[in-house]
Scaffold this motif. Sequence first.
Motif, PDB file in Angstrom:
ATOM      1  N   GLY A 188      14.459  13.277 -22.092  1.00  0.00           N
ATOM      2  CA  GLY A 188      15.312  14.094 -22.940  1.00  0.00           C
ATOM      3  C   GLY A 188      14.645  15.398 -23.307  1.00  0.00           C
ATOM      4  N   THR A 189      15.096  15.997 -24.373  1.00  0.00           N
ATOM      5  CA  THR A 189      14.476  17.222 -24.856  1.00  0.00           C
ATOM      6  C   THR A 189      13.114  16.908 -25.464  1.00  0.00           C
ATOM      7  N   GLY A 190      12.308  17.955 -25.640  1.00  0.00           N
ATOM      8  CA  GLY A 190      10.993  17.736 -26.219  1.00  0.00           C
ATOM      9  C   GLY A 190      11.062  17.071 -27.580  1.00  0.00           C
ATOM     10  N   ALA A 191      11.971  17.524 -28.422  1.00  0.00           N
ATOM     11  CA  ALA A 191      12.098  16.963 -29.762  1.00  0.00           C
ATOM     12  C   ALA A 191      12.533  15.501 -29.713  1.00  0.00           C
ATOM     13  N   ASP A 192      13.516  15.204 -28.870  1.00  0.00           N
ATOM     14  CA  ASP A 192      14.014  13.825 -28.797  1.00  0.00           C
ATOM     15  C   ASP A 192      12.960  12.865 -28.241  1.00  0.00           C
ATOM     16  N   VAL A 193      12.250  13.300 -27.195  1.00  0.00           N
ATOM     17  CA  VAL A 193      11.231  12.437 -26.600  1.00  0.00           C
ATOM     18  C   VAL A 193      10.058  12.243 -27.554  1.00  0.00           C
ATOM     19  N   ALA A 194       9.635  13.303 -28.235  1.00  0.00           N
ATOM     20  CA  ALA A 194       8.542  13.192 -29.191  1.00  0.00           C
ATOM     21  C   ALA A 194       8.894  12.214 -30.307  1.00  0.00           C
ATOM     22  N   SER A 195      10.113  12.302 -30.804  1.00  0.00           N
ATOM     23  CA  SER A 195      10.552  11.384 -31.854  1.00  0.00           C
ATOM     24  C   SER A 195      10.587   9.944 -31.356  1.00  0.00           C
ATOM     25  N   ALA A 196      11.096   9.753 -30.140  1.00  0.00           N
ATOM     26  CA  ALA A 196      11.179   8.401 -29.586  1.00  0.00           C
ATOM     27  C   ALA A 196       9.795   7.813 -29.335  1.00  0.00           C
ATOM     28  N   LEU A 197       8.858   8.631 -28.852  1.00  0.00           N
ATOM     29  CA  LEU A 197       7.498   8.147 -28.625  1.00  0.00           C
ATOM     30  C   LEU A 197       6.815   7.787 -29.939  1.00  0.00           C
ATOM     31  N   SER A 198       7.043   8.567 -30.978  1.00  0.00           N
ATOM     32  CA  SER A 198       6.465   8.268 -32.284  1.00  0.00           C
ATOM     33  C   SER A 198       6.995   6.941 -32.816  1.00  0.00           C
ATOM     34  N   SER A 199       8.284   6.710 -32.675  1.00  0.00           N
ATOM     35  CA  SER A 199       8.876   5.445 -33.112  1.00  0.00           C
ATOM     36  C   SER A 199       8.345   4.278 -32.295  1.00  0.00           C
ATOM     37  N   PHE A 200       8.210   4.489 -31.004  1.00  0.00           N
ATOM     38  CA  PHE A 200       7.667   3.471 -30.099  1.00  0.00           C
ATOM     39  C   PHE A 200       6.247   3.092 -30.519  1.00  0.00           C
ATOM     40  N   ALA A 201       5.429   4.090 -30.822  1.00  0.00           N
ATOM     41  CA  ALA A 201       4.053   3.833 -31.243  1.00  0.00           C
ATOM     42  C   ALA A 201       4.009   3.091 -32.572  1.00  0.00           C
ATOM     43  N   GLN A 202       4.847   3.485 -33.522  1.00  0.00           N
ATOM     44  CA  GLN A 202       4.879   2.797 -34.810  1.00  0.00           C
ATOM     45  C   GLN A 202       5.349   1.358 -34.657  1.00  0.00           C
ATOM     46  N   GLN A 203       6.346   1.151 -33.825  1.00  0.00           N
ATOM     47  CA  GLN A 203       6.877  -0.193 -33.612  1.00  0.00           C
ATOM     48  C   GLN A 203       5.807  -1.149 -33.129  1.00  0.00           C
ATOM     49  N   HIS A 204       4.892  -0.655 -32.280  1.00  0.00           N
ATOM     50  CA  HIS A 204       3.868  -1.523 -31.698  1.00  0.00           C
ATOM     51  C   HIS A 204       2.480  -1.290 -32.296  1.00  0.00           C
ATOM     52  N   ASP A 205       2.429  -0.536 -33.384  1.00  0.00           N
ATOM     53  CA  ASP A 205       1.210  -0.341 -34.170  1.00  0.00           C
ATOM     54  C   ASP A 205       0.065   0.218 -33.327  1.00  0.00           C
ATOM     55  N   VAL A 206       0.346   1.299 -32.622  1.00  0.00           N
ATOM     56  CA  VAL A 206      -0.692   2.006 -31.865  1.00  0.00           C
ATOM     57  C   VAL A 206      -0.679   3.468 -32.285  1.00  0.00           C
ATOM     58  N   ASP A 207      -1.820   4.136 -32.136  1.00  0.00           N
ATOM     59  CA  ASP A 207      -1.881   5.553 -32.490  1.00  0.00           C
ATOM     60  C   ASP A 207      -1.955   6.445 -31.264  1.00  0.00           C
ATOM     61  N   GLU A 208      -1.768   5.841 -30.088  1.00  0.00           N
ATOM     62  CA  GLU A 208      -1.863   6.599 -28.840  1.00  0.00           C
ATOM     63  C   GLU A 208      -0.871   6.059 -27.830  1.00  0.00           C
ATOM     64  N   VAL A 209      -0.232   6.948 -27.102  1.00  0.00           N
ATOM     65  CA  VAL A 209       0.624   6.586 -25.973  1.00  0.00           C
ATOM     66  C   VAL A 209       0.162   7.395 -24.778  1.00  0.00           C
ATOM     67  N   MET A 210      -0.024   6.722 -23.652  1.00  0.00           N
ATOM     68  CA  MET A 210      -0.391   7.405 -22.417  1.00  0.00           C
ATOM     69  C   MET A 210       0.878   7.623 -21.606  1.00  0.00           C
ATOM     70  N   ILE A 211       1.247   8.880 -21.454  1.00  0.00           N
ATOM     71  CA  ILE A 211       2.490   9.181 -20.746  1.00  0.00           C
ATOM     72  C   ILE A 211       2.222   9.400 -19.262  1.00  0.00           C
ATOM     73  N   SER A 212       3.110   8.854 -18.452  1.00  0.00           N
ATOM     74  CA  SER A 212       3.129   9.184 -17.032  1.00  0.00           C
ATOM     75  C   SER A 212       4.224  10.224 -16.852  1.00  0.00           C
ATOM     76  N   PRO A 213       3.858  11.516 -16.707  1.00  0.00           N
ATOM     77  CA  PRO A 213       4.868  12.581 -16.635  1.00  0.00           C
ATOM     78  C   PRO A 213       5.513  12.607 -15.252  1.00  0.00           C
ATOM     79  N   ILE A 214       6.693  12.061 -15.144  1.00  0.00           N
ATOM     80  CA  ILE A 214       7.282  11.783 -13.832  1.00  0.00           C
ATOM     81  C   ILE A 214       8.371  12.780 -13.448  1.00  0.00           C
ATOM     82  N   ALA A 215       8.405  13.935 -14.099  1.00  0.00           N
ATOM     83  CA  ALA A 215       9.432  14.928 -13.788  1.00  0.00           C
ATOM     84  C   ALA A 215       9.293  15.443 -12.368  1.00  0.00           C
ATOM     85  N   ALA A 216      10.343  15.322 -11.586  1.00  0.00           N
ATOM     86  CA  ALA A 216      10.345  15.811 -10.210  1.00  0.00           C
ATOM     87  C   ALA A 216      10.626  17.313 -10.180  1.00  0.00           C
TER      88      ALA A 216
END
Length: 363
Positions: free
Chosen positions: A307-335
């Motif tokens: 999605g957009t930068g804002a939407d993806v950043a928000s979703a990643l932050s929620s994902f990290a909080q849900q699983h109690d981690v302070d880091e997410v390693m992204i695989s940037p797969i944009a073609a």
Amino acid sequence: MSTSTPAPRLALSVLDLVPVRAGQTSAQAIAASVDLVQTADRLGYRRYWFAEHHNMPAVASTTPPVLAAAGAARTERIRVGSGGVMLPNHSPLVVAEQFAALEALAPGRIDLGIGRAPGSDPVITQLLRQSGTTSDVDRFPDNVADIVALVSSEGASIRLVSPSNHTSGGTYGVHATPAATSAPEVWLLGSSDYSAQLAAAYGLPYVFANHFSGEGLERALDLYRSQFQPNEQHPEPRTFLTANVIAAPTAEEAEDRALPQLHMMARLRTNMPLVPLETVEQAKANESFDGLAQSVMASARAKWFVGTGADVASALSSFAQQHDVDEVMISPIAASYDAEPTDAAPGRTQTLELLAAELDLAG
């Protein structure tokens, strides 16, 4: 006044498979990834790992230590390493020597992520066994322990046994490098209960390969955290998660850049012939995917962050909080689009830039 503890600031890292698109050479693909690791370093990403896959038309990350050396030589702050070295393909001593040398080249910036999967098909596994010494997958736990010892400043001590009477012949010291002052940080990677429990038993940091399937995530993290055996180097469990991510100025562009990777996922999961990664235009024109392939793509897309930068950043932050981690390693797969240069990765660079700005990674 609220007494609640604020959520920890989210750190981002990068996992790179060095994708190869249609019309692109290996040299161009690697040049694009070297440029990307420099971008990640400048933007404040925490670490950058190269994966190990073999004999795939769309993947050039066959040798993590070589790529990590290139990345370390061109960066200043970011940690670089493997995500991961597939240990059954290699001699544990050789892996230890490679990453001890990397640590000497870039002290305090090297990660050694270790996995148990072969990273390819049975034919390639046999070729790897013919071309050099590999390790027995059944001895994976022992080999992990050996590597941890070998890369330490103390090294490993091997008890010698007389072949004639099977009695002890003394001990023999082995070091991955002669005079280490620091060691690469060893991480255990996996997507199963087995890897989570082994990391816990050895008191090692653990990464769940959520980008691969996402199945069993909660159970693996619970097993790791509940069974963790603390040690001097790692007094508490330490983990983060991986995720497939695309950020773009518009949601429409992000979805466009996701389509070629979705096609590749469908090919992998339905045993279709593998090809270099399509461009966006090629993917849009490709209508050769049946109902099963469409189902695979829909299932994969549901787990990706697009999605957009804002939407993806928000979703990643929620994902990290849900699983109690302070880091997410992204695989940037944009073609890429047809008109974009083959020696760069504008879509992947854009993903890193948009998320870094939204999350203030350099702040």
